[in-house]
Each structure stands twice: as C-alpha cells, then as structure tokens.
Write a protein that holds these residues in place. Sequence first.
Motif, PDB file in Angstrom:
ATOM      1  N   LEU A  49      42.078  54.550  48.326  1.00  0.00           N
ATOM      2  CA  LEU A  49      41.242  55.467  49.099  1.00  0.00           C
ATOM      3  C   LEU A  49      40.071  55.901  48.229  1.00  0.00           C
ATOM      4  CD1 LEU A  49      40.564  57.398  51.443  1.00  0.00           C
ATOM      5  CD2 LEU A  49      42.203  59.005  50.464  1.00  0.00           C
ATOM      6  N   HIS A  51      37.068  58.272  48.031  1.00  0.00           N
ATOM      7  CA  HIS A  51      36.561  59.485  48.670  1.00  0.00           C
ATOM      8  C   HIS A  51      35.041  59.545  48.666  1.00  0.00           C
ATOM      9  CE1 HIS A  51      35.253  61.715  45.088  1.00  0.00           C
ATOM     10  NE2 HIS A  51      36.351  61.294  44.478  1.00  0.00           N
ATOM     11  N   ILE A  56      37.972  64.999  46.480  1.00  0.00           N
ATOM     12  CA  ILE A  56      39.241  64.690  47.137  1.00  0.00           C
ATOM     13  C   ILE A  56      39.723  65.789  48.079  1.00  0.00           C
ATOM     14  CG2 ILE A  56      40.675  65.581  45.281  1.00  0.00           C
ATOM     15  CD1 ILE A  56      42.502  63.138  45.778  1.00  0.00           C
ATOM     16  N   TYR A  59      39.866  65.049  51.674  1.00  0.00           N
ATOM     17  CA  TYR A  59      40.605  63.829  51.977  1.00  0.00           C
ATOM     18  C   TYR A  59      42.119  64.003  51.844  1.00  0.00           C
ATOM     19  CZ  TYR A  59      36.003  61.966  52.047  1.00  0.00           C
ATOM     20  OH  TYR A  59      34.683  61.756  52.368  1.00  0.00           O
ATOM     21  N   LEU A  62      44.063  62.767  54.973  1.00  0.00           N
ATOM     22  CA  LEU A  62      44.075  61.307  55.050  1.00  0.00           C
ATOM     23  C   LEU A  62      44.983  60.727  53.979  1.00  0.00           C
ATOM     24  CD1 LEU A  62      43.084  58.638  56.218  1.00  0.00           C
ATOM     25  CD2 LEU A  62      41.054  58.837  54.752  1.00  0.00           C
ATOM     26  N   CYS A  63      44.925  61.271  52.801  1.00  0.00           N
ATOM     27  CA  CYS A  63      45.760  60.833  51.682  1.00  0.00           C
ATOM     28  C   CYS A  63      47.245  60.967  52.038  1.00  0.00           C
ATOM     29  CB  CYS A  63      45.413  61.690  50.473  1.00  0.00           C
ATOM     30  SG  CYS A  63      45.718  60.943  48.910  1.00  0.00           S
ATOM     31  N   VAL A  76      43.898  56.756  44.457  1.00  0.00           N
ATOM     32  CA  VAL A  76      42.715  57.518  44.834  1.00  0.00           C
ATOM     33  C   VAL A  76      41.874  57.739  43.579  1.00  0.00           C
ATOM     34  CG1 VAL A  76      41.821  59.592  45.962  1.00  0.00           C
ATOM     35  CG2 VAL A  76      44.092  58.721  46.596  1.00  0.00           C
ATOM     36  N   SER A  83      31.585  65.036  43.545  1.00  0.00           N
ATOM     37  CA  SER A  83      32.572  66.044  43.916  1.00  0.00           C
ATOM     38  C   SER A  83      31.968  67.435  43.771  1.00  0.00           C
ATOM     39  CB  SER A  83      33.803  65.942  43.015  1.00  0.00           C
ATOM     40  OG  SER A  83      34.427  64.700  43.188  1.00  0.00           O
ATOM     41  N   HIS A 148      35.051  56.308  52.704  1.00  0.00           N
ATOM     42  CA  HIS A 148      34.278  57.193  53.576  1.00  0.00           C
ATOM     43  C   HIS A 148      33.110  57.745  52.780  1.00  0.00           C
ATOM     44  CE1 HIS A 148      33.395  61.171  55.479  1.00  0.00           C
ATOM     45  NE2 HIS A 148      33.329  60.380  56.528  1.00  0.00           N
ATOM     46  N   SER A 149      31.991  57.955  53.461  1.00  0.00           N
ATOM     47  CA  SER A 149      30.838  58.613  52.881  1.00  0.00           C
ATOM     48  C   SER A 149      30.394  57.878  51.611  1.00  0.00           C
ATOM     49  CB  SER A 149      31.177  60.094  52.629  1.00  0.00           C
ATOM     50  OG  SER A 149      30.099  60.802  52.098  1.00  0.00           O
ATOM     51  N   HIS A 174      34.281  59.753  61.013  1.00  0.00           N
ATOM     52  CA  HIS A 174      34.942  61.006  61.355  1.00  0.00           C
ATOM     53  C   HIS A 174      35.820  60.852  62.586  1.00  0.00           C
ATOM     54  CE1 HIS A 174      33.048  63.351  58.289  1.00  0.00           C
ATOM     55  NE2 HIS A 174      31.906  62.772  58.574  1.00  0.00           N
ATOM     56  N   ALA A 177      39.392  59.519  61.531  1.00  0.00           N
ATOM     57  CA  ALA A 177      40.223  60.307  60.622  1.00  0.00           C
ATOM     58  C   ALA A 177      41.457  60.799  61.364  1.00  0.00           C
ATOM     59  CB  ALA A 177      39.435  61.491  60.072  1.00  0.00           C
TER      60      ALA A 177
END
Length: 179
Positions: A49, A51, A56, A59, A62-63, A76, A83, A148-149, A174, A177
């Motif tokens: 994953l 981020h 994080i 997320y 989702l994680c 991850v 961040s 994502h992003s 989005h 998700a």
Amino acid sequence: LFYVGALAAARLVELLLSLRGFQRLAAGGVEYWRLAAAAGGEAQEPIVLMHGVGGIVGYLPLCLALAAEHAAPLYVPLFPSCSLGVPTLSSPPPLPATALAAAVEEMLAQHAPPAAARATAAKAAAAEPAAEPAPLPKAPPAATFVAHSMGTASLAALLKARPQLVRAAEPVSHSKAPQ
C-alpha cells in the motif's frame, strides 16, 4: 495546534498498527510497516500500500481492510516527504526514483519465502540476463500494489525502474475506498 493534532493522530495510528501485529522496519533508507502473512497466506504474493499526501493516518481504514480481507503479507512504505508534520532541517527529501525502487525491492526481498525467491530469480534471469546489478541474497517476489494520491507517482516511478516487482497495480480513488 493543527500540527500537534496531526502528530497525535500519527502516534495513535502507529499504536493501532502495532496492536494489530504490524512491525515497523526499514530497508534501503525507507521505513515501512509490515504485517506478516496470516496462516495459509505465506505463498500468496505480497500487497504493498503506497500512501498519498498526508501520510498513513488517512489510510488506516484501508490498511486494516486489506489485512482483514487478505492472508497475504502487507507492506506500507512510509514517505515522510508527503506526510503531515512539522518540517525540520533533518526532514528527508523525497527519494529519487531509482533509490525508491531499490528500497522497495530490498523491502520485499528481506521477507521473501525461499520458493518464491527462486522462482522470481529464475524469471528475472531469463528476462534480462546481464542487465541488472548483482542479485540480492533473496530475490523479491512480485507484489500487488495499491496506491492513492502521491502514492501513484511513487508507483509510476517503481513501474518504470523495476517492472518485474509489480504483478498488479490498483490506483484507489475515493469512490473505491472501503466504507
């Protein structure tokens, strides 16, 4: 106050991940969270994953959903340059694409099961006999990447630098998700 709240949220997420069995490790200059495969999932390809902006914290659902729905190992990687946090003089800059690819390769290779390592090494040797540098002690298995992003930019760099590491890639919008 905003950054104090962001720091508190990040620490809470770290605590929750630790309580769920994730370990915080490092490879090639990148820190990452790893959840070992659940029983019976050792032979499944890993899920990575990647981020986006904000880190994080956003997320976590989702994680946890990926961990609950798949027995495969989950990784991850953390990208502190995108961040939330108070930047300092010691804040690391974004990794160049080649360094990021090498770090992800090392991350996956550190935990590769021996059978997957042999199969992946044989495929890599057949595809590009002498184009790559000396192989790692354990060859990394190909993984499924969810991004994502800003994570999609990291995934694009990885696809360009080390396409053999990516078995499948899924950008998350989005609307996709988990609820």
